[in-house]
Design an enzyme around this catalytic site. Structure first.
Site, PDB file in Angstrom:
ATOM      1  N   LYS A 273      26.463  38.843  30.068  1.00  0.00           N
ATOM      2  CA  LYS A 273      26.982  39.825  31.021  1.00  0.00           C
ATOM      3  C   LYS A 273      25.911  40.866  31.250  1.00  0.00           C
ATOM      4  CE  LYS A 273      30.956  40.535  33.126  1.00  0.00           C
ATOM      5  NZ  LYS A 273      32.026  39.609  33.458  1.00  0.00           N
TER       6      LYS A 273
ATOM      7  N   ASP B 184      30.852  41.146  39.415  1.00  0.00           N
ATOM      8  CA  ASP B 184      31.939  41.734  38.627  1.00  0.00           C
ATOM      9  C   ASP B 184      32.283  43.016  39.406  1.00  0.00           C
ATOM     10  OD1 ASP B 184      33.256  41.306  35.744  1.00  0.00           O
ATOM     11  OD2 ASP B 184      32.980  43.453  35.957  1.00  0.00           O
TER      12      ASP B 184
END
Ligand code: GLU
Length: 447
Positions: A129, A169
């Site tokens: 991430k 995201d």
């Protein structure tokens, strides 16, 4: 917090010691370790090879400076992150978040969740991430482009279709992926479609990727309902958020005959007893990039400022905004309002206290790493299309997504049964995801 099994408590203490102040990361690790007691009891090989301790330590953490020039000619400095957490199952895979609250602890929590989520999809993808504390709110298109270019100017050396494949995201959608991909292509002189997912349809993107996280969450709930001989028809649904995940969750619920009576943004929530108007919502959010209060004005609908959306009574609640947006008090309100199913479209939106209140009251709870895995699963389908230089139809891609979500649902239930927690999706998701990664790590040796 519940007490952990002794061996796991040592692991957790080490995580606290190594990662001071990173509370969201601690929370996500605790939540997984809390499910693993019966696994370590049955499989000492995982403890012997320190698999769990290794899993809690990212393989690589990258932090970098992102300097860029705003519209007034002022130099701005942001901080960029990419945490390459685990590559036992495939290249690191996971989104980028651009939001002022982003710091290492948020990126690590998201990366840690991603490992198990990606394992659950059954696709060959590891977990990672990234993101930045850049705030896109109020920034011009030119500023967003220059920021994305500056961010990629450092990130490009760490990623690649066989190495690490970022996506979107919060704060990173099709526009940002475009600027990031353009800069990667410019620096490397490679048209490497598989290096990023969530791309536009004309340049290597996949149909259904945009809808996938929201649709997938609703597919998951549909499966829960089917097991109870029930359906979405006529159900009152509350969806928090109004970004990409929320929007397409709303769309799918409406297609299945449910009524979404409320959605929200950080300013408050809107209630419409007859149901949210999706065309107007898309226009407000995707085209005008405006606040939800402006949607409410356009619809002459009630906008409730500064209050929690969870006070709205519903049958099904889908938290699709952000981490820790639904606490113990909110959960109690949902229970009092008659809610029977909560499924997380966002990553870790329910606090541990909320999960406890919901489960104690008999509410079915589907954790994000299972319920919102449709987004990353469709990213993996995008990678397949890129690798074969193909593009699939909407129907075919949606069918693949549907069967992946049904597979995750069933795997969670079977695993929960096997480990003595029937019907517990949290235990099922954590254990099933863990075993898949842990077995791969054992096979690959101490690396
Ligand atoms: N950010 C999404 C998630 O939380 C998607 C990641 C991806 O597609 O790689 O799963």
């Amino acid at each position: 917090m519940p007490v952990l099994d002794e061996k796991l408590a040592d692991t957790y203490a080490e995580v606290l010691r190594r990662n001071p102040g990173e509370t969201e990361f601690h929370q996500s690790v605790h939540e997984v370790l809390d499910s693993l007691g019966p696994v370590v009891a049955k499989h000492p090989e995982y403890t012997d090879a320190a698999v769990i301790n290794r899993l809690c330590e990212p393989e690589r953490q990258i932090i970098f400076r992102v300097p860029w020039v705003d519209d007034r000619g002022t130099v701005q400095i942001n901080r960029g992150f990419r945490v390459e957490f685990n590559s036992a199952l495939g290249p690191y895979k996971g989104g980028l978040r651009f939001h002022p609250t982003v710091y290492l602890g948020i990126v690590k929590f998201l990366g840690f969740e991603q490992i198990f989520k990606n394992a659950l999809t059954g696709m060959p993808i590891g977990g990672g991430k990234g993101g930045s504390d850049f705030d896109p709110k109020g920034r011009s298109d030119g500023e967003v482009m220059r920021f994305c270019q500056a961010y990629m100017t450092e990130l490009y050396r760490h990623i690649g279709e066989y190495t690490d494949v970022p996506a979107g995201d919060i704060g990173v959608g099709g526009r940002e992926i475009g600027y990031l991909f353009g800069q990667y292509k410019r620096i490397t002189n490679r048209y490497e479609s598989g290096v990023l997912t969530g791309k536009g349809l004309a340049w290597g993107g996949s149909l259904v990727r945009k809808e996938a996280t929201g649709y997938g969450t609703v597919f998951f709930v549909e499966e829960i309902l089917r097991h109870r001989q029930d359906s979405f028809e006529g159900k009152r649904v509350v969806v928090s958020g109004s970004g990409n995940v929320a929007m397409y969750a709303i769309e799918r619920v409406q297609q299945l005959g449910g009524i979404v009576v409320a959605c929200s943004d950080s300013g408050g929530y809107v209630v419409e007893e007859k149901g949210i108007d999706l065309d107007e919502l898309k226009h407000t959010k995707e085209i005008r990039r405006a606040r939800l209060s402006e949607y409410a004005d356009a619809r002459s609908a009630a906008f409730v400022e500064g209050r929690s959306i969870w006070e709205v009574p519903c049958d099904i609640a889908l938290p699709c905004a952000t981490q820790n947006e639904l606490n113990g008090h909110d959960a109690a309100q949902l229970v009092a309002g008659g809610c029977t199913i909560v499924a997380e479209g966002a990553n870790m939106p329910c606090t541990p206290e909320a999960v406890r209140v919901l489960t104690d009251a008999g509410v079915v709870f589907a954790p994000g790493k299972a319920a919102n895995a449709g987004g990353v699963a469709t990213s993996a389908l995008e990678m397949q299309q890129n690798a074969s230089r193909d593009s699939w139809s909407f129907e075919y891609t949606q069918d693949r997504l549907g069967s992946i979500m049904r597979g995750i649902h069933d795997r969670c239930l079977e695993t929960a049964d096997e480990y003595g927690a029937p019907g517990n999706y949290v235990v099922g998701a954590n254990i099933a995801g863990f075993i898949k990664v842990a077995d791969a790590m054992l096979a690959l040796g101490v690396i």
